[in-house]
Design a protein around this motif. Structure first.
Motif, PDB file in Angstrom:
ATOM      1  N   THR A 220       0.831  -1.208   0.000  1.00  0.00           N
ATOM      2  CA  THR A 220       0.000   0.000   0.000  1.00  0.00           C
ATOM      3  C   THR A 220       0.861   1.253   0.000  1.00  0.00           C
ATOM      4  OG1 THR A 220      -1.827  -1.104   1.147  1.00  0.00           O
ATOM      5  CG2 THR A 220      -1.747   1.293   1.296  1.00  0.00           C
ATOM      6  N   ARG A 221       1.938   1.230   0.772  1.00  0.00           N
ATOM      7  CA  ARG A 221       2.827   2.390   0.810  1.00  0.00           C
ATOM      8  C   ARG A 221       3.390   2.686  -0.577  1.00  0.00           C
ATOM      9  NH1 ARG A 221       8.016   3.724   0.770  1.00  0.00           N
ATOM     10  NH2 ARG A 221       8.734   5.512   2.015  1.00  0.00           N
ATOM     11  N   ALA A 222       3.782   1.644  -1.298  1.00  0.00           N
ATOM     12  CA  ALA A 222       4.317   1.844  -2.645  1.00  0.00           C
ATOM     13  C   ALA A 222       3.270   2.471  -3.557  1.00  0.00           C
ATOM     14  CB  ALA A 222       4.787   0.505  -3.215  1.00  0.00           C
TER      15      ALA A 222
ATOM     16  N   ALA B 212       0.619  -8.577  10.759  1.00  0.00           N
ATOM     17  CA  ALA B 212      -0.164  -8.698   9.527  1.00  0.00           C
ATOM     18  C   ALA B 212       0.165  -7.591   8.536  1.00  0.00           C
ATOM     19  CB  ALA B 212      -1.655  -8.684   9.854  1.00  0.00           C
ATOM     20  N   VAL B 213       0.214  -6.347   9.007  1.00  0.00           N
ATOM     21  CA  VAL B 213       0.441  -5.239   8.083  1.00  0.00           C
ATOM     22  C   VAL B 213       1.844  -5.308   7.478  1.00  0.00           C
ATOM     23  CG1 VAL B 213       1.284  -3.523   9.754  1.00  0.00           C
ATOM     24  CG2 VAL B 213      -0.004  -2.775   7.742  1.00  0.00           C
ATOM     25  N   LYS B 214       2.825  -5.774   8.246  1.00  0.00           N
ATOM     26  CA  LYS B 214       4.183  -5.898   7.715  1.00  0.00           C
ATOM     27  C   LYS B 214       4.306  -7.064   6.736  1.00  0.00           C
ATOM     28  CE  LYS B 214       6.436  -3.763  11.709  1.00  0.00           C
ATOM     29  NZ  LYS B 214       7.356  -3.965  12.859  1.00  0.00           N
ATOM     30  N   ALA B 215       3.440  -8.066   6.901  1.00  0.00           N
ATOM     31  CA  ALA B 215       3.500  -9.242   6.029  1.00  0.00           C
ATOM     32  C   ALA B 215       2.882  -8.986   4.661  1.00  0.00           C
ATOM     33  CB  ALA B 215       2.792 -10.423   6.690  1.00  0.00           C
ATOM     34  N   MET B 216       2.055  -7.961   4.549  1.00  0.00           N
ATOM     35  CA  MET B 216       1.305  -7.742   3.309  1.00  0.00           C
ATOM     36  C   MET B 216       2.147  -6.984   2.280  1.00  0.00           C
ATOM     37  SD  MET B 216      -2.429  -7.058   5.080  1.00  0.00           S
ATOM     38  CE  MET B 216      -3.316  -6.701   3.559  1.00  0.00           C
ATOM     39  N   VAL B 217       3.175  -7.665   1.773  1.00  0.00           N
ATOM     40  CA  VAL B 217       4.081  -7.071   0.790  1.00  0.00           C
ATOM     41  C   VAL B 217       3.630  -7.359  -0.640  1.00  0.00           C
ATOM     42  CG1 VAL B 217       6.066  -7.182   2.331  1.00  0.00           C
ATOM     43  CG2 VAL B 217       5.600  -9.098   0.801  1.00  0.00           C
ATOM     44  N   ARG B 218       2.580  -8.154  -0.786  1.00  0.00           N
ATOM     45  CA  ARG B 218       2.034  -8.477  -2.099  1.00  0.00           C
ATOM     46  C   ARG B 218       0.564  -8.086  -2.122  1.00  0.00           C
ATOM     47  NH1 ARG B 218       5.002 -13.965  -4.100  1.00  0.00           N
ATOM     48  NH2 ARG B 218       4.178 -13.184  -6.071  1.00  0.00           N
TER      49      ARG B 218
ATOM     50  N   ALA C 264       7.884  -4.250  -3.461  1.00  0.00           N
ATOM     51  CA  ALA C 264       6.552  -3.650  -3.408  1.00  0.00           C
ATOM     52  C   ALA C 264       6.529  -2.277  -4.070  1.00  0.00           C
ATOM     53  CB  ALA C 264       6.086  -3.544  -1.958  1.00  0.00           C
ATOM     54  N   MET C 265       7.579  -1.475  -3.845  1.00  0.00           N
ATOM     55  CA  MET C 265       7.636  -0.139  -4.439  1.00  0.00           C
ATOM     56  C   MET C 265       7.713  -0.211  -5.960  1.00  0.00           C
ATOM     57  SD  MET C 265      10.070   2.001  -1.816  1.00  0.00           S
ATOM     58  CE  MET C 265       9.863   3.514  -2.756  1.00  0.00           C
ATOM     59  N   VAL C 266       8.559  -1.108  -6.475  1.00  0.00           N
ATOM     60  CA  VAL C 266       8.704  -1.232  -7.925  1.00  0.00           C
ATOM     61  C   VAL C 266       7.428  -1.806  -8.535  1.00  0.00           C
ATOM     62  CG1 VAL C 266       9.985  -2.392  -9.767  1.00  0.00           C
ATOM     63  CG2 VAL C 266      11.210  -1.378  -7.839  1.00  0.00           C
ATOM     64  N   THR C 267       6.793  -2.740  -7.847  1.00  0.00           N
ATOM     65  CA  THR C 267       5.514  -3.268  -8.326  1.00  0.00           C
ATOM     66  C   THR C 267       4.493  -2.144  -8.451  1.00  0.00           C
ATOM     67  OG1 THR C 267       5.917  -5.418  -7.287  1.00  0.00           O
ATOM     68  CG2 THR C 267       3.645  -4.902  -7.863  1.00  0.00           C
ATOM     69  N   GLY C 268       4.451  -1.260  -7.450  1.00  0.00           N
ATOM     70  CA  GLY C 268       3.521  -0.136  -7.496  1.00  0.00           C
ATOM     71  C   GLY C 268       3.769   0.776  -8.682  1.00  0.00           C
ATOM     72  N   VAL C 269       5.038   1.039  -8.991  1.00  0.00           N
ATOM     73  CA  VAL C 269       5.374   1.892 -10.139  1.00  0.00           C
ATOM     74  C   VAL C 269       4.956   1.217 -11.446  1.00  0.00           C
ATOM     75  CG1 VAL C 269       7.268   2.906 -11.453  1.00  0.00           C
ATOM     76  CG2 VAL C 269       7.252   3.081  -8.964  1.00  0.00           C
TER      77      VAL C 269
ATOM     78  N   ASN D 116       0.831   0.966 -11.308  1.00  0.00           N
ATOM     79  CA  ASN D 116       0.039   2.191 -11.200  1.00  0.00           C
ATOM     80  C   ASN D 116       0.493   3.309 -12.128  1.00  0.00           C
ATOM     81  OD1 ASN D 116      -1.720   1.337  -8.955  1.00  0.00           O
ATOM     82  ND2 ASN D 116       0.195   1.226  -7.835  1.00  0.00           N
ATOM     83  N   GLN D 117       1.791   3.354 -12.442  1.00  0.00           N
ATOM     84  CA  GLN D 117       2.281   4.427 -13.305  1.00  0.00           C
ATOM     85  C   GLN D 117       2.492   3.975 -14.745  1.00  0.00           C
ATOM     86  OE1 GLN D 117       5.735   6.401 -11.727  1.00  0.00           O
ATOM     87  NE2 GLN D 117       4.676   7.134  -9.915  1.00  0.00           N
ATOM     88  N   LEU D 118       2.892   2.716 -14.931  1.00  0.00           N
ATOM     89  CA  LEU D 118       3.262   2.260 -16.267  1.00  0.00           C
ATOM     90  C   LEU D 118       2.237   1.318 -16.892  1.00  0.00           C
ATOM     91  CD1 LEU D 118       7.078   1.749 -15.622  1.00  0.00           C
ATOM     92  CD2 LEU D 118       5.911   3.744 -16.559  1.00  0.00           C
ATOM     93  N   GLY D 119       1.198   0.956 -16.141  1.00  0.00           N
ATOM     94  CA  GLY D 119       0.080   0.228 -16.725  1.00  0.00           C
ATOM     95  C   GLY D 119       0.240  -1.268 -16.879  1.00  0.00           C
ATOM     96  N   HIS D 120       1.271  -1.867 -16.269  1.00  0.00           N
ATOM     97  CA  HIS D 120       1.426  -3.320 -16.348  1.00  0.00           C
ATOM     98  C   HIS D 120       0.448  -4.005 -15.393  1.00  0.00           C
ATOM     99  CE1 HIS D 120       5.080  -3.164 -18.796  1.00  0.00           C
ATOM    100  NE2 HIS D 120       5.506  -2.193 -18.016  1.00  0.00           N
TER     101      HIS D 120
END
Length: 208
Positions: free
Chosen positions: A34-36, A90-96, A162-167, A170-174
């Motif tokens: 979520t942070r990402a 739980a919140v720390k485990a949710m990296v996916r 997680a950060m790269v997945t977010g980019v 959310n930004q590049l449309g994959h």
């Protein structure tokens, strides 16, 4: 009790963001994934968070945990019903994405769940024993419903992944599945990568 906040993100660290809502700054814990997603948005964007309000006798200071989607909060509440998992773990485990974690539960993929931070094989088995059959509605949200690969692309740095997945999403449309495949391939060829910038460079050097 606070259940929802909307405002502008002023700052963020490894496990929390500072949200300005109604002239008040709220420190809100968020999952790495979520942070990402939040930090990938522009600073002017109004972020809407569904809040889980956590306070107990042992934890008298209120803790706010935020989710971009109401269903993610609902999954989190199921997740913490497992005896070995509290809100902080739980919140720390949710990296996916929630959809992928739920799919792993429904597919009984102990090896994948065990690679989530703080979980491990024994807790993964407890998660499946407790939640199997209860997370189908969340698993259906996963981009690819087929069983997930048990290979973790970067067990030592889940926040970077997680950060790269977010980019990528959310930004590049994959799609989420495509992003995970690109990240996995880049890390297999470049295991020494330790920053999001280097990982993105490696992905696009591969022609992604």
């Amino acid at each position: 009790m606070i259940g929802y906040l909307e405002g502008q993100v002023l700052d963020g660290d490894s496990d929390a963001i500072l949200l300005l809502a109604g002239q008040v700054g709220y420190e809100i814990l968020v999952s790495p994934f979520t942070r990402a997603q939040v930090m990938a948005q522009s600073k002017e964007t109004q972020v809407q968070l569904h809040i889980y309000y956590h306070v107990t006798e042992r934890q008298p200071k209120p803790v706010l945990i935020g989710f971009l989607e109401k269903k993610d909060k609902a999954f989190f509440q199921l997740f913490i019903s497992v005896s070995a998992i509290g809100p902080m773990k739980a919140v720390k485990a949710m990296v996916r994405p929630v959809g992928e974690i739920a799919a792993a539960i429904e597919d009984k993929q102990v090896s994948l769940l065990a690679k989530l931070p703080g979980i491990g094989p024994r807790t993964a088995e407890k998660v499946i024993a407790t939640l199997h059959g209860k997370t189908r509605e969340f698993a259906e949200r996963a981009p690819a419903r087929a069983p997930l690969s048990p290979v973790s692309p970067s067990p030592d740095n889940p926040e970077m992944v997680a950060m790269v997945t977010g980019v990528l999403v959310n930004q590049l449309g994959h799609s989420s599945g495509s992003a995970q495949r690109m990240i996995r391939a880049a890390l297999e060829k470049n295991p020494g990568i330790h920053t999001p910038e280097a990982l993105l460079d490696a992905i696009y050097q591969e022609g992604a």
